[in-house]
Design a protein around this motif. Structure first.
Motif, PDB file in Angstrom:
ATOM      1  N   SER A 261       0.817  -1.216   0.000  1.00  0.00           N
ATOM      2  CA  SER A 261       0.000   0.000   0.000  1.00  0.00           C
ATOM      3  C   SER A 261       0.853   1.268   0.000  1.00  0.00           C
ATOM      4  O   SER A 261       0.354   2.358  -0.301  1.00  0.00           O
ATOM      5  CB  SER A 261      -0.945   0.014   1.202  1.00  0.00           C
ATOM      6  N   LEU A 262       2.143   1.140   0.348  1.00  0.00           N
ATOM      7  CA  LEU A 262       3.042   2.296   0.343  1.00  0.00           C
ATOM      8  C   LEU A 262       3.632   2.574  -1.036  1.00  0.00           C
ATOM      9  O   LEU A 262       4.236   3.626  -1.250  1.00  0.00           O
ATOM     10  CB  LEU A 262       4.189   2.072   1.327  1.00  0.00           C
ATOM     11  N   LEU A 263       3.445   1.647  -1.969  1.00  0.00           N
ATOM     12  CA  LEU A 263       4.100   1.745  -3.271  1.00  0.00           C
ATOM     13  C   LEU A 263       3.231   2.538  -4.235  1.00  0.00           C
ATOM     14  O   LEU A 263       2.698   2.024  -5.212  1.00  0.00           O
ATOM     15  CB  LEU A 263       4.394   0.342  -3.803  1.00  0.00           C
ATOM     16  N   TRP A 264       3.128   3.842  -3.966  1.00  0.00           N
ATOM     17  CA  TRP A 264       2.237   4.692  -4.754  1.00  0.00           C
ATOM     18  C   TRP A 264       2.644   4.736  -6.225  1.00  0.00           C
ATOM     19  O   TRP A 264       1.798   4.903  -7.103  1.00  0.00           O
ATOM     20  CB  TRP A 264       2.228   6.113  -4.189  1.00  0.00           C
ATOM     21  N   GLY A 265       3.920   4.564  -6.492  1.00  0.00           N
ATOM     22  CA  GLY A 265       4.370   4.615  -7.877  1.00  0.00           C
ATOM     23  C   GLY A 265       3.846   3.469  -8.706  1.00  0.00           C
ATOM     24  O   GLY A 265       3.714   3.588  -9.930  1.00  0.00           O
ATOM     25  N   LEU A 266       3.537   2.350  -8.043  1.00  0.00           N
ATOM     26  CA  LEU A 266       2.973   1.203  -8.739  1.00  0.00           C
ATOM     27  C   LEU A 266       1.461   1.272  -8.810  1.00  0.00           C
ATOM     28  O   LEU A 266       0.861   0.915  -9.827  1.00  0.00           O
ATOM     29  CB  LEU A 266       3.407  -0.095  -8.040  1.00  0.00           C
TER      30      LEU A 266
ATOM     31  N   VAL B 155       1.812  13.393   2.525  1.00  0.00           N
ATOM     32  CA  VAL B 155       1.355  14.028   1.288  1.00  0.00           C
ATOM     33  C   VAL B 155       0.302  13.141   0.639  1.00  0.00           C
ATOM     34  O   VAL B 155       0.593  12.010   0.238  1.00  0.00           O
ATOM     35  CB  VAL B 155       2.509  14.263   0.304  1.00  0.00           C
ATOM     36  N   THR B 156      -0.938  13.638   0.560  1.00  0.00           N
ATOM     37  CA  THR B 156      -2.008  12.878  -0.073  1.00  0.00           C
ATOM     38  C   THR B 156      -1.811  12.890  -1.570  1.00  0.00           C
ATOM     39  O   THR B 156      -1.662  13.942  -2.191  1.00  0.00           O
ATOM     40  CB  THR B 156      -3.376  13.474   0.281  1.00  0.00           C
ATOM     41  N   GLY B 157      -1.805  11.721  -2.170  1.00  0.00           N
ATOM     42  CA  GLY B 157      -1.504  11.596  -3.582  1.00  0.00           C
ATOM     43  C   GLY B 157      -2.680  11.874  -4.490  1.00  0.00           C
ATOM     44  O   GLY B 157      -3.801  12.111  -4.044  1.00  0.00           O
ATOM     45  N   SER B 158      -2.403  11.843  -5.775  1.00  0.00           N
ATOM     46  CA  SER B 158      -3.413  11.998  -6.815  1.00  0.00           C
ATOM     47  C   SER B 158      -3.679  10.632  -7.411  1.00  0.00           C
ATOM     48  O   SER B 158      -2.766   9.988  -7.951  1.00  0.00           O
ATOM     49  CB  SER B 158      -2.921  12.968  -7.888  1.00  0.00           C
ATOM     50  N   ALA B 159      -4.897  10.149  -7.300  1.00  0.00           N
ATOM     51  CA  ALA B 159      -5.235   8.802  -7.762  1.00  0.00           C
ATOM     52  C   ALA B 159      -4.823   8.600  -9.210  1.00  0.00           C
ATOM     53  O   ALA B 159      -5.029   9.468 -10.057  1.00  0.00           O
ATOM     54  CB  ALA B 159      -6.729   8.560  -7.597  1.00  0.00           C
ATOM     55  N   ASP B 160      -4.219   7.482  -9.470  1.00  0.00           N
ATOM     56  CA  ASP B 160      -3.771   7.031 -10.793  1.00  0.00           C
ATOM     57  C   ASP B 160      -2.515   7.756 -11.279  1.00  0.00           C
ATOM     58  O   ASP B 160      -2.116   7.588 -12.424  1.00  0.00           O
ATOM     59  CB  ASP B 160      -4.876   7.143 -11.845  1.00  0.00           C
ATOM     60  N   ALA B 161      -1.892   8.544 -10.427  1.00  0.00           N
ATOM     61  CA  ALA B 161      -0.584   9.113 -10.774  1.00  0.00           C
ATOM     62  C   ALA B 161       0.455   8.044 -10.473  1.00  0.00           C
ATOM     63  O   ALA B 161       1.166   8.085  -9.466  1.00  0.00           O
ATOM     64  CB  ALA B 161      -0.321  10.383  -9.976  1.00  0.00           C
ATOM     65  N   ASP B 162       0.529   7.064 -11.349  1.00  0.00           N
ATOM     66  CA  ASP B 162       1.364   5.886 -11.134  1.00  0.00           C
ATOM     67  C   ASP B 162       1.726   5.294 -12.488  1.00  0.00           C
ATOM     68  O   ASP B 162       1.443   5.897 -13.528  1.00  0.00           O
ATOM     69  CB  ASP B 162       0.635   4.856 -10.250  1.00  0.00           C
ATOM     70  N   ILE B 163       2.352   4.123 -12.492  1.00  0.00           N
ATOM     71  CA  ILE B 163       2.729   3.492 -13.754  1.00  0.00           C
ATOM     72  C   ILE B 163       1.810   2.326 -14.109  1.00  0.00           C
ATOM     73  O   ILE B 163       2.160   1.481 -14.939  1.00  0.00           O
ATOM     74  CB  ILE B 163       4.204   3.050 -13.743  1.00  0.00           C
ATOM     75  N   ASP B 164       0.633   2.279 -13.480  1.00  0.00           N
ATOM     76  CA  ASP B 164      -0.418   1.315 -13.846  1.00  0.00           C
ATOM     77  C   ASP B 164       0.031  -0.144 -13.719  1.00  0.00           C
ATOM     78  O   ASP B 164      -0.324  -0.991 -14.546  1.00  0.00           O
ATOM     79  CB  ASP B 164      -0.926   1.575 -15.261  1.00  0.00           C
ATOM     80  N   MET B 165       0.782  -0.442 -12.657  1.00  0.00           N
ATOM     81  CA  MET B 165       1.237  -1.819 -12.506  1.00  0.00           C
ATOM     82  C   MET B 165       0.102  -2.778 -12.199  1.00  0.00           C
ATOM     83  O   MET B 165       0.142  -3.934 -12.622  1.00  0.00           O
ATOM     84  CB  MET B 165       2.307  -1.912 -11.424  1.00  0.00           C
ATOM     85  N   ALA B 166      -0.911  -2.336 -11.472  1.00  0.00           N
ATOM     86  CA  ALA B 166      -2.030  -3.238 -11.178  1.00  0.00           C
ATOM     87  C   ALA B 166      -2.648  -3.749 -12.474  1.00  0.00           C
ATOM     88  O   ALA B 166      -3.044  -4.921 -12.574  1.00  0.00           O
ATOM     89  CB  ALA B 166      -3.070  -2.521 -10.318  1.00  0.00           C
ATOM     90  N   GLU B 167      -2.731  -2.866 -13.462  1.00  0.00           N
ATOM     91  CA  GLU B 167      -3.262  -3.273 -14.758  1.00  0.00           C
ATOM     92  C   GLU B 167      -2.265  -4.140 -15.528  1.00  0.00           C
ATOM     93  O   GLU B 167      -2.626  -5.142 -16.157  1.00  0.00           O
ATOM     94  CB  GLU B 167      -3.617  -2.031 -15.590  1.00  0.00           C
ATOM     95  N   ALA B 168      -0.992  -3.760 -15.464  1.00  0.00           N
ATOM     96  CA  ALA B 168       0.027  -4.509 -16.191  1.00  0.00           C
ATOM     97  C   ALA B 168       0.167  -5.932 -15.666  1.00  0.00           C
ATOM     98  O   ALA B 168       0.397  -6.880 -16.431  1.00  0.00           O
ATOM     99  CB  ALA B 168       1.371  -3.784 -16.107  1.00  0.00           C
ATOM    100  N   TRP B 169       0.036  -6.097 -14.347  1.00  0.00           N
ATOM    101  CA  TRP B 169       0.183  -7.439 -13.765  1.00  0.00           C
ATOM    102  C   TRP B 169      -0.929  -8.385 -14.196  1.00  0.00           C
ATOM    103  O   TRP B 169      -0.793  -9.603 -14.052  1.00  0.00           O
ATOM    104  CB  TRP B 169       0.228  -7.340 -12.239  1.00  0.00           C
ATOM    105  N   ASN B 170      -2.022  -7.847 -14.701  1.00  0.00           N
ATOM    106  CA  ASN B 170      -3.053  -8.728 -15.274  1.00  0.00           C
ATOM    107  C   ASN B 170      -2.559  -9.400 -16.552  1.00  0.00           C
ATOM    108  O   ASN B 170      -3.128 -10.399 -16.994  1.00  0.00           O
ATOM    109  CB  ASN B 170      -4.328  -7.945 -15.568  1.00  0.00           C
ATOM    110  N   ILE B 171      -1.498  -8.827 -17.146  1.00  0.00           N
ATOM    111  CA  ILE B 171      -0.918  -9.395 -18.361  1.00  0.00           C
ATOM    112  C   ILE B 171       0.292 -10.257 -18.017  1.00  0.00           C
ATOM    113  O   ILE B 171       0.423 -11.388 -18.467  1.00  0.00           O
ATOM    114  CB  ILE B 171      -0.523  -8.268 -19.335  1.00  0.00           C
ATOM    115  N   THR B 172       1.190  -9.719 -17.190  1.00  0.00           N
ATOM    116  CA  THR B 172       2.373 -10.483 -16.779  1.00  0.00           C
ATOM    117  C   THR B 172       2.932  -9.902 -15.490  1.00  0.00           C
ATOM    118  O   THR B 172       2.836  -8.698 -15.247  1.00  0.00           O
ATOM    119  CB  THR B 172       3.466 -10.468 -17.865  1.00  0.00           C
TER     120      THR B 172
END
Length: 272
Positions: free
Chosen positions: A7-12, A22-39
């Motif tokens: 949960s601390l890995l905001w970049g992913l 610092v409260t982040g901006s949702a989806d300011a990341d590299i979309d790993m949750a989506e990428a891991w659905n592929i590999t």
């Protein structure tokens, strides 16, 4: 992944969670949750970490550390004939020995971001859960030499690393380093380079090796969890290719620990 610090890995995966206040901006990341659905990665992928070394026995890294199958550990023989004796897990070009461990923590932090063991119920996860990392040390806290960096890159290419991570650089231009990266290009190697930490436009004030005009170099600026350019990061429309999370990054560290790190040089903020 079920890693305890995920949960601390905001970049992913940035859900807008607060990171170090610092409260982040949702989806300011590299979309790993989506990428891991592929590999989630493959042990056939090998990334060289050209840096301060890696704590290769860190419990969240050890399963993903490259092993040189051409060497027999501890026999004092250069089994694979590459000029390095017992280089079973890479090489320390700074100290000229076969133990590329990390004295500063920076390379270990980088290695965790790339390929900390994912979904193992502890610590952090890397971008690629099972990718192999090759520890190549060429610098210490006081820095390193261009000649050792070149030797490390040549080693990485010769041993089949398809990508190298190079979170280092400066203003000095080196023809020899340029030529080494060009040789790597001829072998299909991608050279990922830090854009630098001087807050400058590198189109005008050049940073090397990120600004060399070679199309196998990916020059990376640092962004924060609000999707802004980090205040310390270099930038440049011609010399920087993309931005990636580089502020308040949680990852592996020396002594089998985990820390927050910012910038592309080691800066300990607080232990997790």
């Amino acid at each position: 992944p079920n890693d305890s610090y995920y949960s601390l890995l905001w970049g992913l995966h940035n859900t807008g969670q607060a990171i170090l206040g610092v409260t982040g901006s949702a989806d300011a990341d590299i979309d790993m949750a989506e990428a891991w659905n592929i590999t989630t990665g493959s042990q056939n992928c090998l990334v060289a970490v050209v840096d301060t070394g890696v704590q290769w026995n860190h419990p969240d890294l050890d399963a993903n550390i490259w092993n040189n199958s051409g060497e027999t550990a501890g026999n004092g023989i250069d089994d694979d004939g590459n000029g390095y004796i017992d280089d079973t897990r890479g090489w320390d070009f700074y100290a000229d020995d076969n133990n590329p461990t990390d004295e500063t923590g920076h390379g270990t932090h980088v290695a965790g971001t790339i390929a900390a063991e994912g979904n193992n119920g502890t610590g952090v996860t890397g971008i690629a859960w099972t990718c192999k990392t090759m520890p190549l040390r060429f610098m210490a806290s006081s820095g390193g030499t261009v000649s050792d960096a070149i030797s490390a890159l040549d080693y990485a290419v010769a041993k089949g690393a398809v990508v190298s991570n190079n979170s280092w650089g400066g203003s000095g231009n080196s023809t020899a380093l340029y030529e080494a990266i060009a040789r790597a290009r001829a072998n299909g190697h991608i050279f990922v380079a830090a854009a630098g930490n001087d807050g400058q436009n590198t189109d005008a004030t050049t940073n090397y090796p990120s600004a060399y005009d070679l199309d196998n170099i990916i020059a990376v600026a640092a962004t924060d969890n609000l999707d802004n350019l980090a205040t310390f990061s270099n930038y440049g429309g011609e010399t920087v290719d993309l931005g990636a999370p580089g502020v308040s990054i949680a990852s592996t560290y020396n002594d089998s620990t985990y820390v927050w790190n910012s910038r592309l040089v080691s800066w300990l903020v607080s232990r997790l």
